[in-house]
Structures are given as structure tokens and as C-alpha cells.
Write an enzyme that holds these catalytic residues in place. Structure first.
Site, PDB file in Angstrom:
ATOM      1  N   ASN A 124     -12.618   5.529   1.324  1.00  0.00           N
ATOM      2  CA  ASN A 124     -11.563   6.106   2.155  1.00  0.00           C
ATOM      3  C   ASN A 124     -10.349   6.455   1.302  1.00  0.00           C
ATOM      4  OD1 ASN A 124     -12.770   3.712   4.313  1.00  0.00           O
ATOM      5  ND2 ASN A 124     -12.820   5.856   4.893  1.00  0.00           N
ATOM      6  N   ALA A 125      -9.783   7.640   1.542  1.00  0.00           N
ATOM      7  CA  ALA A 125      -8.604   8.135   0.830  1.00  0.00           C
ATOM      8  C   ALA A 125      -8.845   8.239  -0.676  1.00  0.00           C
ATOM      9  CB  ALA A 125      -7.376   7.269   1.116  1.00  0.00           C
ATOM     10  N   ASP A 129      -7.907  -3.556   7.777  1.00  0.00           N
ATOM     11  CA  ASP A 129      -6.942  -2.450   7.740  1.00  0.00           C
ATOM     12  C   ASP A 129      -6.372  -2.219   9.140  1.00  0.00           C
ATOM     13  OD1 ASP A 129      -5.366  -0.487   6.603  1.00  0.00           O
ATOM     14  OD2 ASP A 129      -6.933   1.044   6.553  1.00  0.00           O
ATOM     15  N   HIS A 180     -14.822   3.685   9.592  1.00  0.00           N
ATOM     16  CA  HIS A 180     -14.385   4.093   8.254  1.00  0.00           C
ATOM     17  C   HIS A 180     -15.549   4.351   7.300  1.00  0.00           C
ATOM     18  CE1 HIS A 180     -10.455   2.638   9.602  1.00  0.00           C
ATOM     19  NE2 HIS A 180      -9.934   3.248   8.551  1.00  0.00           N
ATOM     20  N   GLU A 208       0.870  -1.176   0.000  1.00  0.00           N
ATOM     21  CA  GLU A 208       0.000   0.000   0.000  1.00  0.00           C
ATOM     22  C   GLU A 208       0.907   1.226   0.000  1.00  0.00           C
ATOM     23  OE1 GLU A 208      -3.945   1.766   2.250  1.00  0.00           O
ATOM     24  OE2 GLU A 208      -2.482   0.628   3.395  1.00  0.00           O
ATOM     25  N   GLY A 258     -17.567   0.320  11.424  1.00  0.00           N
ATOM     26  CA  GLY A 258     -18.420   1.341  12.007  1.00  0.00           C
ATOM     27  C   GLY A 258     -17.754   2.685  12.142  1.00  0.00           C
ATOM     28  N   GLY A 307      -5.894   3.570   9.883  1.00  0.00           N
ATOM     29  CA  GLY A 307      -6.148   2.148  10.017  1.00  0.00           C
ATOM     30  C   GLY A 307      -7.205   1.903  11.078  1.00  0.00           C
ATOM     31  N   ALA A 338      -3.098   8.186   6.288  1.00  0.00           N
ATOM     32  CA  ALA A 338      -2.123   8.028   7.362  1.00  0.00           C
ATOM     33  C   ALA A 338      -0.726   7.695   6.846  1.00  0.00           C
ATOM     34  CB  ALA A 338      -2.587   6.945   8.333  1.00  0.00           C
ATOM     35  N   HIS A 339      -0.514   7.823   5.531  1.00  0.00           N
ATOM     36  CA  HIS A 339       0.818   7.596   4.973  1.00  0.00           C
ATOM     37  C   HIS A 339       1.634   8.888   5.017  1.00  0.00           C
ATOM     38  CE1 HIS A 339       0.061   3.610   2.891  1.00  0.00           C
ATOM     39  NE2 HIS A 339      -1.135   3.954   3.335  1.00  0.00           N
TER      40      HIS A 339
END
Length: 373
Positions: free
Chosen positions: A211-212, A266, A243, A121, A241, A302, A132-133
Site C-alpha cells: 500500500n502507498a 492502520d 488493503h 507516519e 481483506g 486507513g 490518505a495524507h
């Protein structure tokens, strides 16, 4: 030979009451519904037997991370106790040297049988959708680096997430497909058209849908709609519940069907641990009330979920058969994994025994009980 019977079992994708399996040498010899044809060695009359869970997107658990070579066994063992019998370990964005080192360590764990392979990823993601990267370590796909990473993996890399709008992404998709690596679209700021082009080029997975990536908009539909529209694409959902709203999960399952939805955790090292401070690669993470966020921000980092919790979150809505499909058969097919993902003759004897509250009571991996209530 060992005979296992249960009050309820999801056998070859169908709910059987009762159900049974014959297991020998790590494989399922035969299975079916109704009374067992021979006396059961293990009988679970008040339990449910489902295929072992397959998590195709997980970064760690039990206090350990897959970015730490010494923690691979700890993280995999933690999730195994929660029913995940097949794990694709995910690495986050890292420097070139760290990436190669991480790939080599996880390739070794794959050869040992601890893991089913590696999911990259990053680092070929969009800085605008970094999540979060670490955006400072993100970069455009480079043929030389991709070749070096594939060489370090020695065939263990099974999936890569990339942003298709990046320069060099088209060539990267071809290179990965030529190496039998599944290409996923994620952490992307791509348009609807750019995503469709990536799918046409061979991308077959949407990494943690919604997400993202840009939200769905009626004039700029973006990647989410492109991924949902294509029958050849499997979409990941993090049904924790946090994300994705539960109603959005239900809507996606209704629209795409359980054969195209892969439920993932994740999860990071914080899964199974009390609230506190952790790391996701180079990024500091705070966990409060079980929700992981990048330190000092509202950005989700995550999850702390496990696959048994994910299973419970959807099974009441969709039923046992579809929940088993989305936690086992669908990810297995998306990754091209063989002999896993179902309770079927000839398949590996990977199964989870759930009690009346759908909590893990026992777990079998390749014919051996690793948790036995």
C-alpha cells in the site's frame, strides 16, 4: 499470586493443550503446558489464551483519533477491549506546529503508560504516494525539524515512516537511528535500488507493504521486493481483506515467514463506529460498508479493523502459534519492546482470552483484567 488455566494457550510461542500461567504484580511468574501445578483461580477450559496484541500502526478507534489529545484514552481503551494491550499511536502528516503539538500530547500519554510510544507516519513522504495524507503538508526531511520533533518526543518516538528517495532522507535515517528510533520505508515512490540503500543505511520496517508504494513489476521491482528480500526487514500487512488480497497475505507469510510479518490495523477513528464521515488528520474520510476512503475518491484511508479481527483473519490459515507471533512477538521485536509479545516467565502479564469462535472473551493488561467475560 493468581493462577490462570485454559483449554488451549500459546505459551512461549508454542500451542499447549491445556496451558497455565502464574501471575503476580503484573508479571508472569511461571507458565507451561499440561495441568496447572496448583488450583486455578480463573479457569477457561473451552477458551484459547494468546499474548496481548501489539498494534504498531494505528491512528484511532472508537470514534476518537490520536491526533486529538482528548481522544487518546478513548482510542486506546477501545482497542484494549479488542485485545490490543500494547499500542504504538500513529500520527499522520501535519504542519510543523501541529506535528510538534501531537508529539507532545502522545509523549505525555506514553509517560502515563496509556501508549507504548509514537509512530510518525509523515510528513516526510512521497507526494506521488500520499494515500490518505495531505500532500500539501508533505515536505523533505529537515535536520532542524527532526531535532525539534525528537526533543518534543522526549524518547517516546519509537518509529518513523519516510520515503527514502527524498532529498535529505539519508541524513534523516542516520539522525533517527542515532536517537534509537526505528526507521520504516513507506508512502514511497522509491526504486528497488533506493530502497536497498535505505535498508543498508538501517531501515528495518516496511510500512503497510504494497500500500502507498509502486506495485511489483518484473522490470522495475520497486520497494516491495527489496523489503521482502532482506531478512533484517519486518513488513507490516493490513490483513483486513480490503488493503491486501488474502492470497497476497498468504504469499507474503510463506515467503517471509511469521517472524518477519507484523499484522497491523492502520485503524482510524471510524473503527467500532457506524458508517459515516470522519477525518484522518486534515483529510475528510467517508466510511461505507466498513471501508474508509478519502472523501470523493477511491483512495483507501486507513481501516476500521481491530486486532482481534485481524487475528481471526489469518489464524485459520497459519495456525494459532504463527498468528500469535505476527500479532505480538514480531511487532515487539521490530520495535525493540521488552517483556511484551509472548506469554513467558518474566514478561508482562498481557493476554487475551478468546472463545470458541476466536472472539475476545477477556483481556488482561499488566496483570489486571480490563475485560472479563
Amino acid at each position: 499470586m493468581r493462577v490462570i488455566s485454559a483449554g488451549t494457550a500459546v505459551i512461549d510461542g508454542q500451542v499447549r493443550r491445556p496451558g497455565w500461567l502464574q501471575v503476580s504484580d503484573g508479571r508472569i511468574l511461571d507458565c507451561g503446558g499440561g495441568p496447572s501445578p496448583s488450583p486455578a483461580d480463573e479457569d477457561f477450559p473451552h477458551c484459547i489464551v494468546v499474548p496481548g496484541f501489539i498494534d504498531m500502526h494505528v491512528h484511532g478507534g472508537g470514534g476518537a483519533s490520536y491526533t486529538d489529545a482528548d481522544g487518546v484514552g478513548v482510542a486506546a481503551g477501545f482497542h484494549l477491549r479488542h485485545g490490543t494491550t500494547t499500542t504504538l499511536a500513529s500520527l499522520v502528516t501535519a504542519s510543523p506546529a501541529e506535528l510538534i503539538g501531537g508529539v507532545r500530547a502522545l509523549a505525555a500519554a506514553t509517560r502515563r503508560g496509556t501508549l507504548a510510544g509514537i509512530h510518525l507516519e509523515g510528513p516526510w513522504l512521497s507526494r506521488a504516494r500520499c494515500g490518505a495524507h495531505d500532500p500539501a503538508r508533505m515536505r523533505d526531511p529537515d535536520p532542524a525539524e527532526i531535532d525539534a520533533v525528537l526533543t518534543a518526543g522526549g524518547g517516546a518516538i519509537r518509529m518513523v515512516t519516510l520515503a527514502p528517495e527524498l532529498p535529505g532522507a539519508d541524513d534523516a535515517i542516520r539522525r533517527f537511528l542515532d536517537a534509537d528510533v526505528v526507521v520504516a520505508v513507506g508512502h514511497t515512490d522509491a526504486t528497488y535500488e533506493q530502497t536497498k540503500r535505505a535498508i543498508a543505511a538501517g531501515a528495518t520496517v516496511g510500512t503497510h507493504l504494497f500500500n502507498a508504494m509502486p506495485p511489483l513489476h518484473h522490470r522495475e521491482p520497486g520497494p516491495a521486493l527489496a523489503l521482502l528480500q532482506d531478512a533484517g526487514v519486518t513488513v507490516e500487512l493490513i490483513a483486513d481483506g480490503v488493503h491486501v488480497h488474502p492470497e497476497a497475505v498468504r504469499a507474503v507469510v510463506r515467503a517471509a515467514g511469521p517472524d518477519r510479518v507484523a499484522l497491523v490495523t492502520d485503524a482510524i477513528a471510524a473503527a467500532g463506529r457506524a458508517d459515516g464521515t470522519f477525518r484522518l488528520g486534515a483529510v475528510p474520510v467517508d466510511v461505507e460498508s466498513g471501508v474508509a476512503r478519502v472523501h470523493g475518491t477511491s483512495t483507501i484511508a486507513g481501516s476500521t479493523a481491530t486486532m482481534d479481527a485481524i487475528f481471526r483473519s489469518v489464524a485459520a490459515d497459519v495456525g494459532l502459534a504463527d498468528a500469535a507471533r505476527m500479532t505480538a512477538a514480531t511487532p515487539a521485536r521490530a520495535l525493540g519492546l521488552h517483556r511484551v509479545g509472548a506469554l513467558r516467565a518474566g514478561y508482562d502479564a498481557n493476554l487475551v482470552v478468546l472463545n470458541g469462535d476466536w472472539e475476545v472473551f477477556a483481556v488482561m493488561a499488566r496483570g489486571e483484567w480490563v475485560v472479563n467475560g
